[in-house]
Design a protein around this motif. Structure first.
Motif, mmCIF file in Angstrom:
data_model
loop_
_atom_site.group_PDB
_atom_site.id
_atom_site.type_symbol
_atom_site.label_atom_id
_atom_site.label_comp_id
_atom_site.label_asym_id
_atom_site.label_seq_id
_atom_site.Cartn_x
_atom_site.Cartn_y
_atom_site.Cartn_z
ATOM 1 N N THR A 122 29.904 33.923 53.447
ATOM 2 C CA THR A 122 29.718 32.979 55.282
ATOM 3 C C THR A 122 29.070 33.868 55.995
ATOM 4 O O THR A 122 28.337 34.935 55.748
ATOM 5 C CB THR A 122 31.362 33.357 56.019
ATOM 6 O OG1 THR A 122 31.320 34.434 56.072
ATOM 7 C CG2 THR A 122 32.836 32.694 55.040
ATOM 8 N N ARG A 167 37.657 27.977 55.390
ATOM 9 C CA ARG A 167 36.287 27.991 55.430
ATOM 10 C C ARG A 167 34.943 28.102 55.164
ATOM 11 O O ARG A 167 34.151 28.794 55.271
ATOM 12 C CB ARG A 167 36.582 29.074 56.826
ATOM 13 C CG ARG A 167 37.744 28.654 58.071
ATOM 14 C CD ARG A 167 38.085 29.590 59.014
ATOM 15 N NE ARG A 167 37.088 29.725 60.423
ATOM 16 C CZ ARG A 167 37.542 30.179 61.177
ATOM 17 N NH1 ARG A 167 38.246 31.588 61.677
ATOM 18 N NH2 ARG A 167 36.064 30.606 62.090
ATOM 19 N N ASP A 186 30.744 28.224 60.061
ATOM 20 C CA ASP A 186 32.518 29.097 59.642
ATOM 21 C C ASP A 186 33.107 28.762 60.710
ATOM 22 O O ASP A 186 34.716 28.826 60.180
ATOM 23 C CB ASP A 186 32.257 30.588 59.798
ATOM 24 C CG ASP A 186 30.771 31.774 59.530
ATOM 25 O OD1 ASP A 186 29.961 31.000 57.959
ATOM 26 O OD2 ASP A 186 30.604 32.691 59.705
ATOM 27 N N SER A 187 32.371 27.801 61.667
ATOM 28 C CA SER A 187 33.537 27.448 63.092
ATOM 29 C C SER A 187 33.850 26.047 61.574
ATOM 30 O O SER A 187 35.317 25.762 62.691
ATOM 31 C CB SER A 187 32.674 26.806 63.641
ATOM 32 O OG SER A 187 31.636 27.849 64.221
ATOM 33 N N THR A 188 33.766 25.270 61.175
ATOM 34 C CA THR A 188 34.501 24.333 60.461
ATOM 35 C C THR A 188 35.468 24.193 59.770
ATOM 36 O O THR A 188 35.821 25.214 58.663
ATOM 37 C CB THR A 188 33.161 23.045 60.149
ATOM 38 O OG1 THR A 188 33.414 23.439 58.889
ATOM 39 C CG2 THR A 188 32.853 22.572 61.629
ATOM 40 N N ALA A 189 36.372 23.290 59.413
ATOM 41 C CA ALA A 189 37.452 23.502 58.158
ATOM 42 C C ALA A 189 37.357 21.909 58.285
ATOM 43 O O ALA A 189 37.551 20.800 59.004
ATOM 44 C CB ALA A 189 38.788 24.188 57.861
ATOM 45 N N ARG A 221 36.115 16.757 58.128
ATOM 46 C CA ARG A 221 35.552 18.139 58.827
ATOM 47 C C ARG A 221 35.345 18.334 59.665
ATOM 48 O O ARG A 221 34.685 17.421 60.634
ATOM 49 C CB ARG A 221 34.787 18.500 57.347
ATOM 50 C CG ARG A 221 34.121 20.110 58.216
ATOM 51 C CD ARG A 221 33.058 20.532 57.295
ATOM 52 N NE ARG A 221 32.879 20.643 55.540
ATOM 53 C CZ ARG A 221 33.774 21.784 55.498
ATOM 54 N NH1 ARG A 221 34.325 22.742 56.328
ATOM 55 N NH2 ARG A 221 33.532 21.140 54.299
ATOM 56 N N GLN A 278 29.109 21.673 58.243
ATOM 57 C CA GLN A 278 29.055 23.133 57.930
ATOM 58 C C GLN A 278 27.646 23.550 58.490
ATOM 59 O O GLN A 278 27.160 24.344 59.133
ATOM 60 C CB GLN A 278 29.014 23.336 56.880
ATOM 61 C CG GLN A 278 30.804 22.649 56.250
ATOM 62 C CD GLN A 278 31.091 23.765 55.228
ATOM 63 O OE1 GLN A 278 30.316 24.039 53.767
ATOM 64 N NE2 GLN A 278 32.113 24.427 55.586
#
Lengths: 237, 237
Positions: A38, A74, B144-147, B158, B207
């Motif tokens: 990450t 993530r 790193d903020s998304t999923a 996403r 991302q």
């Protein structure tokens, strides 16, 4: 061992050792490499003195180097991860995950990587010590064959889907801690492998399965470099 | 609508319409584009006459175009997917997912893509109709903020992690079918947004969150192309 052998490079996975141990490694003059999965991990590694950061994208085979978070949802693809780590850190970045040919090498350099780390592509080289069942599965694998699982060892790692992963995972909450999940499987694995079955074996493989078979590792390396240079030349036209 | 407007290009997501409907679209002379998230989907689309295949890597924001499998664990990163789809099909391939600047465009072309599809990078352009809470979250987002979540609409997509995704997912087994999960959320979402909270809003984002703010879409496009050409020139040196 490091103080005895004085290697020029030491590469860590799963984060870094404690500061006093890391200082001893640095004291022998070794350059420190470590994997980040990450952006947060990349910045953490740079802060602690890593000389080179390996940006391990989600495509990569084998164990995820993740260490600040265990949240698989993530984790970031190679393309997005490499690009943003390169922009965020001052040290050189090595791209890893899903790179299996010269076009991949050229693309990683276009993203700003200083180099690439390639694993899966070498697994069918004669120098490779993969088991016969692993070799057979690698030969049959496609991009869609793998998943990240924690049921093989207790830690998330990408491999070719087999019976164990399908029936128990691929991710499960109640696995023994790393690496004890693997110990538990030893007898099942041995019994299956003696019958040429891959049901319980770790079949590590990235999302770009190996295409070239039987080529010595040095020759494969030269071929990847030559291909990459050719792609880079063509792109300028 | 297609027969009335006779567009030159029609792009599908979530697979293709039934064969008779697809024939009617082809009959007006439109080129057919569609998204593939796996190698299997790319080959399926080519078999059914797609003119261009969009290889949508796991980095992509918004809905996953997946249609042959609902197994998120086998979805593939942009880097590995584009490379292998290009090798497997004869039609041109457009790369999508995690591409947000000129280096990304150059890398996609190095992988063998004929073009790129970029979404997230345009979300902060003045032409964009994202809501105020979405805009604010996009400005703060990192890699790193998304999923990927299915709790916003019923289908995997996403977006930036918010309260709904954290508390109910990001993936859940018992969500209403697409698109009814979104209908259920309407009043919660409206109440939260009227209070400037993004707790229940879909915050679609890839991302590679948008970096350039306030730039008109046409100017951003020209800038991405100029940057890509510059990277490609440098690579040949």
């Amino acid at each position: 061992v490091v103080e005895e052998l004085r290697p020029r490079v030491v590469s860590f996975h799963f984060g870094l050792p404690a500061a006093d141990l890391l200082s001893r490694v640095q004291a022998v003059g070794a350059k420190i490499l470590a994997s980040a999965t990450t952006l947060e991990e990349a910045l953490w590694l740079e802060d602690r003195g890593c000389d080179v950061i390996i940006a391990q994208g989600l495509e990569a085979g084998g164990h995820r180097g993740m260490f600040l978070s265990s949240d698989l949802s993530r984790q970031i693809g190679t393309f997005a991860l490499v690009r943003q780590v390169v922009d965020a850190v001052r040290v050189p970045v090595v791209a890893a995950g899903g790179i299996g040919d010269g076009r991949g090498v050229a693309a990683a350099l276009a993203l700003g990587a200083a180099g690439v780390q390639i694993g899966t592509a070498y697994l069918l080289c004669p120098e490779s010590t993969v088991s016969p069942v692993h070799r057979r599965e690698l030969e049959a694998a496609t991009a869609d064959s793998t998943a990240v699982t924690n049921v093989q060892t207790g830690r998330p790692a990408r491999g070719i889907l087999n019976r164990l992963m399908r029936e128990q995972g691929p991710m499960a909450d109640d696995v023994p801690e790393f690496p004890f999940a693997a110990s538990v499987l030893v007898s099942l694995r041995q019994a299956a492998e003696s019958d040429s079955r891959s049901d319980f074996s770790p079949l590590w493989c990235g999302q770009y399965p190996p295409r070239r078979r039987g080529m010595p590792a040095a020759e494969l390396t030269r071929q990847l470099a030559a291909e990459a240079l050719e792609v880079m030349r063509e792109m300028a036209l």
